[in-house]
Design an enzyme around this catalytic site. Sequence first.
Site, PDB file in Angstrom:
ATOM      1  N   TYR A 220      39.664  29.654  36.316  1.00  0.00           N
ATOM      2  CA  TYR A 220      40.637  29.235  37.520  1.00  0.00           C
ATOM      3  C   TYR A 220      40.153  27.395  37.860  1.00  0.00           C
ATOM      4  O   TYR A 220      40.397  26.988  39.088  1.00  0.00           O
ATOM      5  CB  TYR A 220      40.747  29.615  37.908  1.00  0.00           C
ATOM      6  CG  TYR A 220      41.469  31.071  37.867  1.00  0.00           C
ATOM      7  CD1 TYR A 220      42.961  30.883  37.625  1.00  0.00           C
ATOM      8  CD2 TYR A 220      41.303  32.161  37.016  1.00  0.00           C
ATOM      9  CE1 TYR A 220      43.689  31.991  37.294  1.00  0.00           C
ATOM     10  CE2 TYR A 220      42.109  33.573  36.772  1.00  0.00           C
ATOM     11  CZ  TYR A 220      43.178  33.306  36.581  1.00  0.00           C
ATOM     12  OH  TYR A 220      43.607  34.510  36.399  1.00  0.00           O
ATOM     13  N   SER A 221      39.052  26.841  37.340  1.00  0.00           N
ATOM     14  CA  SER A 221      38.346  26.281  37.853  1.00  0.00           C
ATOM     15  C   SER A 221      38.917  24.959  37.774  1.00  0.00           C
ATOM     16  O   SER A 221      39.304  24.233  36.866  1.00  0.00           O
ATOM     17  CB  SER A 221      36.846  25.763  36.675  1.00  0.00           C
ATOM     18  OG  SER A 221      36.404  24.807  37.247  1.00  0.00           O
ATOM     19  N   ASN A 222      38.979  24.524  39.641  1.00  0.00           N
ATOM     20  CA  ASN A 222      39.806  22.466  39.882  1.00  0.00           C
ATOM     21  C   ASN A 222      39.080  21.948  38.999  1.00  0.00           C
ATOM     22  O   ASN A 222      39.508  20.550  37.891  1.00  0.00           O
ATOM     23  CB  ASN A 222      39.906  22.155  41.054  1.00  0.00           C
ATOM     24  CG  ASN A 222      40.936  22.694  41.792  1.00  0.00           C
ATOM     25  OD1 ASN A 222      42.330  23.635  41.217  1.00  0.00           O
ATOM     26  ND2 ASN A 222      40.720  23.198  43.342  1.00  0.00           N
TER      27      ASN A 222
ATOM     28  N   VAL B 224      37.158  21.880  36.081  1.00  0.00           N
ATOM     29  CA  VAL B 224      37.435  21.635  34.495  1.00  0.00           C
ATOM     30  C   VAL B 224      38.561  21.324  34.324  1.00  0.00           C
ATOM     31  O   VAL B 224      39.011  20.324  32.904  1.00  0.00           O
ATOM     32  CB  VAL B 224      37.500  23.437  34.154  1.00  0.00           C
ATOM     33  CG1 VAL B 224      37.548  23.319  32.534  1.00  0.00           C
ATOM     34  CG2 VAL B 224      36.113  23.919  33.832  1.00  0.00           C
TER      35      VAL B 224
END
Length: 301
Positions: free
Chosen positions: A70-72, A74
Amino acid sequence: MIPPLPASPLERLHHPAAEAAGVQLFVKRDDHYSWEPLDPLQGNKVRKLAPLLARDDLRGRMVVSFGGAYSNHVAALSSAGRRFGFRTRFYIRGEAVRNPTLDLVTRNGSTLHFLDRTAYRRKHDPDFQRVIGLRTEEIVVPEGGSQRESLPYAGAVYAETVDQLGTAPDYFCLSAGTGGTAAGVLLAAYGSPTRVEVFPALRGDWMAKEIRNWLTAPEALTGLDLITDFSFGGYARFPAAWRLYTPAGSVATRAEIKEPLLPPLEPVYTAKLFAGVLHRISAGYYPRGGTVVILHSGGIY
């Protein structure tokens, strides 16, 4: 050449707690620091990636990075690749999954590889990077996007605030995950009367060390106040009273924290930050007449 962005807005927040306490409360809306509204490439992600985006050999290159499902970071880097013409590949922590964040990243043309958590811990080991297929001609961006070269760009958010206020704020409050943005702001604020209040999103006493590791001028730590009471149990943990939801057409989760007049918040960083600052205002931590600025670092897409 990457087109420059204007300074993000600084807005007065007439929250009842601030009005009752006689505190001048402002929000630095870095969620609007973007080339396109509601794009994940916004706020501190733009500032952290500024050294990469300034490269004149970027178009057509492969940029590799790391992050959670859920990386912002990425999502933001994949969006940058789509917008500015470079390719992206990501190594994602954990088992293979699908979710709206990774679906967006895939639509942006990125390639995904999943690593189990034991392997993922070696992500910055050069020998391991060769094993998983990184090539010398590829550009590697660390997890989260922060690099020492990013610190002046991260700190520019403080300089913008001073220009917009016409004076240095008494308090500049921000959330922290890896400490990169906090270090940049501390360097920018060094020598001013501003207290930089950093609210770690994860529990524990490790953040001071992380920030210290970023700093080339350790004396800048004299402006730091670490506020560790508002992680609400740790990363991705939230009070039961908060309402978590995803608006139609959006990807990232929002959080309503039962406070009026607030901008859109996400639950991992900014909701905890706003909750913490408002609690401290109500408890009388800030002097009457003081100026408090909350940095909204983004994550609204």
